[in-house]
Design a protein around this motif. Structure first.
Motif, PDB file in Angstrom:
ATOM      1  N   SER B 495       0.833  -1.205   0.000  1.00 40.32           N
ATOM      2  CA  SER B 495       0.000   0.000   0.000  1.00 40.32           C
ATOM      3  C   SER B 495       0.869   1.259   0.000  1.00 40.32           C
ATOM      4  O   SER B 495       0.539   2.266  -0.640  1.00 40.32           O
ATOM      5  CB  SER B 495      -0.931  -0.020   1.205  1.00 40.32           C
ATOM      6  N   GLY B 496       2.023   1.181   0.690  1.00 41.58           N
ATOM      7  CA  GLY B 496       2.924   2.330   0.705  1.00 41.58           C
ATOM      8  C   GLY B 496       3.417   2.674  -0.686  1.00 41.58           C
ATOM      9  O   GLY B 496       3.551   3.842  -1.056  1.00 41.58           O
ATOM     10  N   LEU B 497       3.663   1.627  -1.443  1.00 41.85           N
ATOM     11  CA  LEU B 497       4.134   1.849  -2.810  1.00 41.85           C
ATOM     12  C   LEU B 497       3.038   2.481  -3.657  1.00 41.85           C
ATOM     13  O   LEU B 497       3.287   3.363  -4.483  1.00 41.85           O
ATOM     14  CB  LEU B 497       4.579   0.513  -3.426  1.00 41.85           C
ATOM     15  N   ARG B 498       1.803   2.040  -3.399  1.00 40.23           N
ATOM     16  CA  ARG B 498       0.688   2.604  -4.169  1.00 40.23           C
ATOM     17  C   ARG B 498       0.612   4.108  -3.938  1.00 40.23           C
ATOM     18  O   ARG B 498       0.421   4.886  -4.870  1.00 40.23           O
ATOM     19  CB  ARG B 498      -0.627   1.917  -3.777  1.00 40.23           C
ATOM     20  N   ALA B 551      16.589   6.939  -9.222  1.00 39.58           N
ATOM     21  CA  ALA B 551      17.056   6.317  -7.987  1.00 39.58           C
ATOM     22  C   ALA B 551      15.873   6.011  -7.067  1.00 39.58           C
ATOM     23  O   ALA B 551      15.784   4.905  -6.513  1.00 39.58           O
ATOM     24  CB  ALA B 551      18.067   7.221  -7.295  1.00 39.58           C
ATOM     25  N   ALA B 552      14.953   6.970  -6.945  1.00 39.86           N
ATOM     26  CA  ALA B 552      13.796   6.749  -6.063  1.00 39.86           C
ATOM     27  C   ALA B 552      12.951   5.582  -6.571  1.00 39.86           C
ATOM     28  O   ALA B 552      12.535   4.706  -5.796  1.00 39.86           O
ATOM     29  CB  ALA B 552      12.958   8.017  -5.985  1.00 39.86           C
ATOM     30  N   ALA B 553      12.733   5.533  -7.906  1.00 41.75           N
ATOM     31  CA  ALA B 553      11.930   4.452  -8.465  1.00 41.75           C
ATOM     32  C   ALA B 553      12.619   3.109  -8.266  1.00 41.75           C
ATOM     33  O   ALA B 553      11.979   2.103  -7.944  1.00 41.75           O
ATOM     34  CB  ALA B 553      11.682   4.712  -9.948  1.00 41.75           C
ATOM     35  N   VAL B 762       9.506   5.665  -1.199  1.00 49.19           N
ATOM     36  CA  VAL B 762       9.822   7.088  -1.305  1.00 49.19           C
ATOM     37  C   VAL B 762       9.081   7.676  -2.492  1.00 49.19           C
ATOM     38  O   VAL B 762       8.840   6.985  -3.481  1.00 49.19           O
ATOM     39  CB  VAL B 762      11.342   7.310  -1.464  1.00 49.19           C
ATOM     40  N   PRO B 763       8.715   8.928  -2.395  1.00 48.38           N
ATOM     41  CA  PRO B 763       8.079   9.558  -3.554  1.00 48.38           C
ATOM     42  C   PRO B 763       9.073   9.659  -4.706  1.00 48.38           C
ATOM     43  O   PRO B 763      10.275   9.799  -4.489  1.00 48.38           O
ATOM     44  CB  PRO B 763       7.671  10.937  -3.040  1.00 48.38           C
TER      45      PRO B 763
END
Lengths: 461, 894
Positions: B495-498, B551-553, B762-763
């Motif tokens: 869910s965090g990734l969503r 990097a974030a992705a 992370v966003p």
């Protein structure tokens, strides 16, 4: 392994052959249709009771029962090694699927032609044997690897496979069961070494035809075709199978030698009056095969038999004084013969043949056919050719015989040494050593007189 | 079934000694473990078994089946026979020694015995084994076999077929290790001969290894042939600095000249392999083209000068700029190919003497974060190289690893052979594609969209929780064995990734990157189902403007796969990792390397200090670099070779020493610090970079005070936190992996950096749109690096230069047909900046609408026509008229 009790009246090993008459006269089954026009057609085969064995096996027997019948029949491989077929099958069946069947139809040794005639005459008998084997071992894909030069055999097999497929004997749901089988016929590209099962599989996989290391053996994972457990059987071995299924293991086991029973197709060539293909019980006396009226009918001109290659060119020679040998896998291996039956190609040499010239031709064949993977075979075969060539050119030396014998000995791995991966080096070394041992006078004459003994004989004739 | 598990070890007797080894061990390896060396030719532990030479045959007695008499010992090959309980091996039995004598005799009868003129003489297994095991004299009196001699298999490798003993090591290596079966034996038996396929020269980057593997003198090196005898050579243990793998090598020199390079075994880095650039690309140490003495500019001309004059004038000029404009006006670029000691000295020089934050080792970099993963608490490279061998899936993003880090490609390939599924995201087909499981051919510059697509697919069908997830599905259900049904493990909560992804959908990402949604979903499923997935990202992506977003992705992807350490960026430059650790990164308020040049061109940076950086050839806008050099008041250059940067812009040029002439350390991509020993004396007046910096700092009144490299090593290890475990100064021979973030290398979880919320999603910052929108006139130009580019290190070796491709541009068949261009034509790539000529390659590797050209090949470099403001420019291709003959040839070839 459960052994069936021996038949009621077995000929004890070593006793003179033919003394106790068999209960039923020998009946030719493998070559029964030879000479009948159209015998390669499916209908012809069906009229002769074809595919009854396959039908019986698939519809009324379990694979285990089929393997048990074949094991009980004591059928041993007809390609030369004489490995019991039933054990090979059950060993392969014990390993995980997918499994394959490969028929070794790469018959390419000088002096062997039995498989060729058998496939020309009765291709469906081979297909039927393959179906039964595949059913017993749990195989859905089988290959026939046929010698490339045998174009006619290839076309005959292709026709047979097509006819069988059209009639539903191949493909999906054979004989109303859920057993499927597809057969591909693959032509070799002209290498004798492909008669060796692992080199054959390499070639079938599209690689350079060279024997593999063992283990893993072909029946094991990693050792067979495309790395899968694989049964590799000779044509004649599989052609015996339908008859075993139809007539029973006892019938088969009662024919010929008790240790190695069954009918055997012998091809006789060389200096005989009637060269050709003779089906006889395994264990027929060599003298009977050469001189018998039903068989080769003696040597032309009444000349003496000087030597015999009992297993085609690759087998150590038998001298003319050793003809009372039973032609079965074990008997010819035993002392004093120490040779091999091979695929049953008997070449007879009369006393007009010079053994040095014979060996030169033989060794040229093996040097040409050595795949070159193992050092002793690649280098040794050529060395022997060079020396033999020098001897026949009149430049031989006393020490050459020891050299030849020693080089051959350094190549030959029998019985316990694996000097090479396959038997080709032994095939080259065996005739050499036996010729020097048994026909040394021919070599001595060549070296001493710088001429061929047969030239002298011709000159004096 | 109550069958007891078979014992995992086997005890056998070898030459009277009992030895216990794991089941399945080969007799030869078991013997090796107790110090018994069995002679071999064809056997090699890195290659498959062939059992061809029969040299290793021993007397081996199998234990008899119960109740049977033991059979006499047989002669069996130790290299193909597995140990068995109770087996008795006699390696020196009379039968086996007699057999070995026979094998040697067979091998030598057709061998030319030309050891006195053979390169292998003195280090030849055939020679050694012949002396040890062979007969005293030959019984062979026939004519020897004649075959090809001195036949080139490529410009680098020469074959003498007469010497060949047909052991298949070379063919097995090429087919099995790099998977490039470029040569094989043709014909049969006695006539077997080694040939390349269709007699075409070998093209592999790994062909030099077959020279090492050859157990006789059949394969020799074109560059070493007839140059020396082994006993004449001096040896130095070194590390290759041609790419970030850091392969261990031995430099063999004679009379202070490099004559050859051999691999040095390090199972953790290069095993026993080298690529051809590493092997044949080290002759530049002894190049005659090297700058021999310092130069200073006078009347717009460089003239030779003494060291004291050059140091003095550089000091005065730099002091002047610093005095007038402050340290902020000085830019320092360099370090990616230097030793750690040079880097550390340069970093100290920049901060303590020049007092500038504008320091960077990453030519062309557009953002300041040298390690884009740092803010997520990760190192740039987070797993040891060897981990690739055990990965269940490997994803390569934006890299042609075969060209970028060739020897690491061999490790990845090993992983693929072990069952890893390879996923490649690259617009263009690469060598690695041949064993790829999924190929994601995305639009150039659309890497972020690819990652978004993969993440969205994972959110749609999340991976299973825990390592049991993978084991739950048996590899291949064997017939008759029904796997026990275990309850399916729970799926991971994403869910965090969503939330981090926002409204990104697979379809939307597919639209944006040009990869179909099914392919994205399939690749995501493969990653999710794999044990130990690993993701490797090309070096070029780390310096791009959208690197923080990538990097974030990537961190999100790795976290979603349950393995945050799975993601790693390749560095650009052999010691880029070391340079970053030593501090050659933009300081507080400092500029990245690309911006330093841009600001210098704009007149804001007044002095450039360039250490081993030929910015005119490497900055992705040659015109801007030219302006920078013209506008800067002072340009100080350290160089090995006279470069266009030095010629055009340098105020002072210092001749530096090469890697072969200095002691020091290098830190490779995975963070492994390894020691380099000097191999050659410096014959010119060139000095190590650290010494130039130390001297210059003294002249500028703030001496670094270094007199030897070891002093810097000591300071470096003490000063840089990552090296703290090594502060006692002892670096083991195989090197040691250091970590900047997340604790020890061996630690599977780590704790994360100070700012990291470890394990959280992370966003993903939105990056700038890079590629031009589709539908434009012309083709999108993408540049990349060829392994054999940067010819200055190869220029002295014509054999190697022959391997360097002619500068080319690659276009898709469809585009070529549309433009009426054919393979082999000379074309001009044209942008608003001008044109460069390249040879046209037409194939299916390159996607439609895109053209590829290497940026490290050919003069002028393609950066002549590049614009700093446009990372993916649009170019037009126009045919160039060549001489009539050449054109006719080109037509004939069509």
């Amino acid at each position: 392994m459960a052994q069936t009790p021996p038949p009621a009246s077995p000929a004890p090993d070593g006793a003179p052959q033919g003394a106790p008459p068999p209960a039923v006269p020998f009946e030719r089954v493998l070559t029964a249709a030879m000479g009948q026009p159209g015998s390669h057609e499916l209908d012809h085969y069906l009229r002769r009771g074809g595919y009854v064995g396959a039908h019986k096996a698939l519809t009324s027997m379990t694979p285990e029962e089929v393997i048990k019948v074949v094991t009980d029949s004591k059928l041993r491989g007809r390609g030369g090694a004489g490995f019991p077929a039933g054990i090979k099958w059950s060993g392969t069946r014990g390993n995980p699927a997918p499994r394959y069947l490969v028929v070794n139809a790469d018959e390419s040794e000088p002096g062997t032609y039995g498989n060729r005639y058998a496939m020309d005459t009765d291709p469906h008998m081979l297909l039927e044997g393959m179906i039964i084997c595949s059913f017993a071992v749990g195989i859905n894909l089988a290959y026939i690897y046929i010698r490339g030069e045998n174009l006619h055999g290839y076309e005959t097999l292709e026709l047979a496979v097509r006819q069988a497929r059209e009639r539903g004997y191949l493909g999906r749901g054979l004989f109303g069961t859920d057993f499927n089988l597809e057969i591909y016929v693959h032509r070799g590209a002209g290498a004798y070494v492909c008669g060796e099962e692992t080199a054959l599989m390499e070639s079938l996989e599209g690689k350079r035809a060279q024997p593999r290391t063992r283990p893993p053996h072909p029946f094991q994972v990693g050792g067979g075709l495309f790395g899968r457990p694989t049964v590799v059987n000779n044509v004649e071995t599989l052609m015996c199978v339908p008859h075993i299924i139809v007539r029973g293991a006892e019938w088969f086991a009662a024919i010929g030698s008790p240790n190695c029973p069954g009918p055997k197709v012998y091809c006789v060539s060389g200096n005989v009056n009637r060269p050709g293909i003779y089906e006889a019980p395994m264990g027929l006396l060599l003298s009977e095969l050469i001189f018998g009226d039903e068989y080769a009918q003696g040597v032309p001109g009444g000349r003496a038999v000087k030597a015999v290659s009992p297993g085609a060119l690759a087998s150590p020679l038998i001298s003319g004084g050793e003809l009372e040998v039973k032609l079965d896998v074990d008997a010819v291996r035993a002392p004093p013969y120490r040779t091999q039956l091979g695929a049953g190609g008997i070449i007879v040499y009369d006393d007009s043949v010079c053994m040095v010239e014979l060996l030169l031709r033989a060794e040229q064949f093996f040097a040409h056919e050595s795949c070159g993977k193992c050092v002793p075979c690649r280098e040794g075969t050529h060395w022997m050719v060079d020396v033999l060539r020098r001897i026949t050119a009149g430049r031989g030396r006393e020490k050459d015989l020891d050299l030849l014998n020693n080089v051959a000995g350094n190549m030959s791995g029998l019985p316990f040494h694996q000097r090479t991966l396959c038997a080709l080096a032994d095939f080259a070394a065996g005739p050499m050593m036996s010729a020097i041992g048994k026909f040394r006078e021919d070599f001595d004459y060549h070296i001493r007189e710088q001429a061929c003994p047969q030239q002298r004989q011709l000159a004096h004739a | 079934m109550a069958a007891t598990a078979p014992p995992t070890t086997v005890t056998l007797t070898i030459d009277g000694q009992e030895v216990t080894v794991p089941r399945g061990t080969l007799v030869i390896e078991a013997a090796r473990q107790i110090g018994i060396e069995i002679p071999v030719f064809c056997y090699h532990p890195k290659l498959s078994l062939v059992g061809a030479c029969r040299m290793c045959s021993c007397e081996i007695q199998m234990p008899p089946p119960p109740g049977q008499q033991p059979r006499p010992p047989g002669i069996l090959t130790a290299c193909t026979t597995q140990v068995a309980p109770g087996m008795v091996v006699n390696t020196l039995g009379p039968q086996s020694t007699k057999h070995r004598e026979a094998v040697i005799e067979f091998l030598l009868i057709n061998h030319p015995l030309d050891c006195p003129v053979c390169d292998a003489g003195g280090e030849c297994p055939l020679q050694d084994n012949s002396h040890a095991w062979g007969p005293k004299e030959s019984r062979f009196e026939e004519h020897k076999r004649l075959a090809r001699k001195g036949a080139p298999l490529s410009p680098l490798v020469v074959l003498d077929q007469e010497r060949c003993i047909v052991c298949y090591r070379c063919t097995r290596f090429m087919a099995e290790v790099p998977g490039q079966a470029e040569l094989d034996f043709f014909s049969r038996g006695f006539s077997s001969q080694l040939r390349t396929i269709d007699d075409q020269p070998m093209k592999s980057h790994f062909q030099g290894n077959i020279i090492d593997l050859c157990p006789c003198g059949a394969l020799t090196s074109e560059t070493y042939r007839f140059k020396a005898r082994p006993h004449d050579l001096d040896h130095a243990d070194s590390v290759c600095a041609q790419c970030p793998v850091g392969c261990n090598m031995i430099i063999d020199s004679r009379s202070n000249e490099v004559v050859r390079v051999r691999p040095r075994q390090n199972e953790a880095v290069n095993e026993i392999w080298l690529c051809d650039k590493g092997r044949f690309g080290q002759y530049y140490f002894s190049s005659k083209e090297r700058i021999a003495q310092p130069h200073v500019r006078q009347d717009d001309q460089l003239r030779p000068a003494s060291w004291s004059e050059a140091i003095g004038s550089a000091a005065v000029a730099l002091q002047g700029v610093k005095g007038r404009y402050g340290g902020q006006a000085i830019g320092v670029i360099g370090g990616r190919n230097l030793t750690n000691e040079d880097c550390y000295a340069l970093a100290r020089f920049a901060s303590e003497v020049l007092e500038t934050p504008n320091v960077d080792h990453r030519t062309g970099a557009r953002h300041t974060a040298a390690n884009p993963l740092a803010e997520h608490g990760l190192d740039a490279f987070n797993s040891p190289f060897v981990d690739a061998e055990g990965a269940g899936a490997i994803m390569l993003l934006g890299t042609d690893v075969y060209e970028e880090m060739p020897v690491f490609w061999l490790r990845i390939r090993k992983g693929v052979k072990n069952g890893a599924k390879l996923i490649i995201a690259n617009p263009r087909a690469t060598e690695a594609d041949r064993v790829a499981f999924h190929r994601l051919r995305h639009r150039p510059g659309a890497e972020l969209a690819v990652l978004r697509g993969l993440l969205a697919a994972l959110v749609e069908s999340p991976p299973l929780e825990g390592p049991a997830a993978v084991e739950a599905s048996p590899p291949a259900a064997l017939e008759g064995t029904q796997p026990a049904q275990a309850p399916p493990p729970p799926t991971r909560d994403l869910s965090g990734l969503r939330d981090a992804l926002g409204d990104a959908s697979v379809e939307g990402a597919a639209e944006a990157c040009g990869v179909t949604a099914e392919t994205l979903r399939a690749a995501a499923a493969t990653l999710a189902g794999a044990r130990n997935p690993l993701i490797y990202v090309g070096a070029r992506l780390a310096i791009r403007a959208d690197a923080p977003g990538l990097a974030a992705a990537l961190v999100n992807l790795a976290t979603a796969l349950g393995q945050r350490r799975a993601v790693s960026f390749f560095p650009e430059g052999a010691n880029a990792r070391g340079a970053a650790l030593a501090g050659l990164v933009p300081g507080e308020g400092g500029l990245p390397a690309g911006e330093i040049i841009a600001q210098a061109a704009a007149g804001k940076i007044k002095a450039l200090y360039l250490v081993g950086e030929n910015v005119l050839a490497t900055h992705p806008d040659a015109e801007q670099a030219r302006q920078a050099l013209a506008n800067a008041e002072v340009v100080v250059v350290h160089e090995l070779f006279p470069t266009e940067t030095a010629a055009l812009g340098a105020t002072v040029v210092f001749p530096a020493t090469s890697l072969g002439e200095k002691d020091g350390t290098l830190t490779n991509a995975e963070g492994r610090i390894q020691t380099v020993h000097y191999a050659l004396r410096t014959e010119s007046s060139a000095r190590p970079d650290w010494r130039i910096l130390s001297d210059l700092s003294g002249e500028m009144g703030a001496s670094l005070g270094y007199a030897a490299a070891v002093e810097i090593t000591r300071d470096l290890l003490a000063d840089v936190p990552a090296y703290a475990p090594l502060a006692d100064g002892a670096i083991p021979a195989e090197g040691v992996i250091v970590r900047q973030h997340g604790g020890e290398a061996s630690d599977g979880t780590g704790t994360g950096g100070p700012n990291a919320s470890w394990g959280a999603y992370v966003p993903i910052p939105e990056g700038p749109a890079l590629a031009p929108p589709p539908g434009q006139e012309g083709l999108t130009l993408v540049t990349y690096g060829e392994l054999l580019g940067d010819e200055s290190t190869l220029q002295d070796v014509p054999e190697v230069l022959e391997m360097v491709p002619e500068p080319y541009v690659e276009v898709n068949r469809q585009d070529a047909a549309r433009l009426g261009l054919t393979e082999g034509r000379l074309v001009r790539l044209r942008t608003a900046r001008g044109g460069v000529e390249r040879r046209l390659r037409v194939n299916g590797r390159c996607p439609v609408g895109v053209c590829y050209t290497p940026d490290n090949l050919g003069r002028p470099r393609v950066n002549m026509i590049l614009d700093w403001a446009q990372p993916f420019p649009t170019v037009t291709l126009e045919p160039v008229r060549e001489g009539v003959a050449a054109e006719a040839l080109a037509e004939a070839g069509d």
